[in-house]
Design a protein around this motif. Sequence first.
Motif, short mmCIF file in Angstrom:
data_model
loop_
_atom_site.label_atom_id
_atom_site.label_comp_id
_atom_site.label_asym_id
_atom_site.label_seq_id
_atom_site.Cartn_x
_atom_site.Cartn_y
_atom_site.Cartn_z
N ASP A 139 37.58 32.95 7.02
CA ASP A 139 38.38 33.54 8.09
C ASP A 139 37.47 33.98 9.24
OD1 ASP A 139 40.66 33.12 6.65
OD2 ASP A 139 40.76 35.17 5.88
N PHE A 140 36.32 34.53 8.90
CA PHE A 140 35.39 34.98 9.93
C PHE A 140 34.90 33.81 10.76
CE2 PHE A 140 30.90 35.41 11.11
CZ PHE A 140 31.01 36.44 12.02
N PHE A 141 34.50 32.72 10.10
CA PHE A 141 33.97 31.58 10.83
C PHE A 141 35.07 30.86 11.61
CE2 PHE A 141 30.43 32.05 7.80
CZ PHE A 141 29.41 32.14 8.73
N LEU A 195 37.24 31.62 18.99
CA LEU A 195 36.73 32.36 20.16
C LEU A 195 35.78 31.51 20.99
CD1 LEU A 195 36.14 35.90 18.65
CD2 LEU A 195 37.86 35.24 20.34
N MET A 196 34.94 30.74 20.32
CA MET A 196 34.02 29.87 21.05
C MET A 196 34.78 28.80 21.83
SD MET A 196 30.90 29.52 18.30
CE MET A 196 30.15 28.18 19.18
N ASP A 237 36.78 26.72 27.04
CA ASP A 237 37.90 26.34 27.90
C ASP A 237 37.93 27.18 29.16
OD1 ASP A 237 38.66 24.44 26.09
OD2 ASP A 237 40.26 25.66 25.18
N SER A 238 37.68 28.48 29.02
CA SER A 238 37.72 29.35 30.19
C SER A 238 36.55 29.06 31.13
CB SER A 238 37.71 30.82 29.78
OG SER A 238 36.47 31.16 29.17
N THR A 239 35.37 28.72 30.59
CA THR A 239 34.24 28.43 31.47
C THR A 239 34.44 27.11 32.20
OG1 THR A 239 33.00 27.47 29.63
CG2 THR A 239 32.54 29.77 30.15
N THR A 240 35.03 26.12 31.54
CA THR A 240 35.27 24.85 32.24
C THR A 240 36.31 25.02 33.32
OG1 THR A 240 36.83 24.19 30.52
CG2 THR A 240 34.58 23.38 30.31
N SER A 241 37.34 25.82 33.06
CA SER A 241 38.35 26.04 34.10
C SER A 241 37.76 26.87 35.23
CB SER A 241 39.59 26.71 33.53
OG SER A 241 39.27 28.01 33.04
N ASP A 242 36.85 27.83 34.90
CA ASP A 242 36.19 28.60 35.95
C ASP A 242 35.30 27.71 36.79
OD1 ASP A 242 37.42 30.89 35.07
OD2 ASP A 242 35.68 31.65 33.97
N LYS A 243 34.57 26.79 36.15
CA LYS A 243 33.71 25.87 36.90
C LYS A 243 34.53 24.99 37.81
CE LYS A 243 29.93 25.59 33.55
NZ LYS A 243 29.25 24.71 32.59
#
Length: 93
Positions: free
Chosen positions: A28-30, A36-37, A42-48
């Motif tokens: 569950d942790f992994f 999250l990764m 996804d958020s960094t590619t949309s920000d870029k």
Amino acid sequence: MNIIFESVTDHQPDVSDTQPKSSPLVTDFFEARHQLMLQRQDSTTSDKTARAVEIIKRQPQPFRAAPGVAEQALYWLISAPALAYLVYLIFGL
């Protein structure tokens, strides 16, 4: 008359009751870490992408004239001196 209430419990603990319920599993942790990764990527590619679009919007665009503008400019470049010379000949200035 005295009434005595006694609680009668013949509850046998099950195997699932003896294990603590709040113990997280390693998988569950992994899995949560992996999710999250992925969200972060996804958020960094949309920000870029958003940043790249904003940079392109801020850059000045080269002048793109209509197709007939170049032809008209060439026409007036040639004909204006000819008309001026014609006026000079007619009025004799």
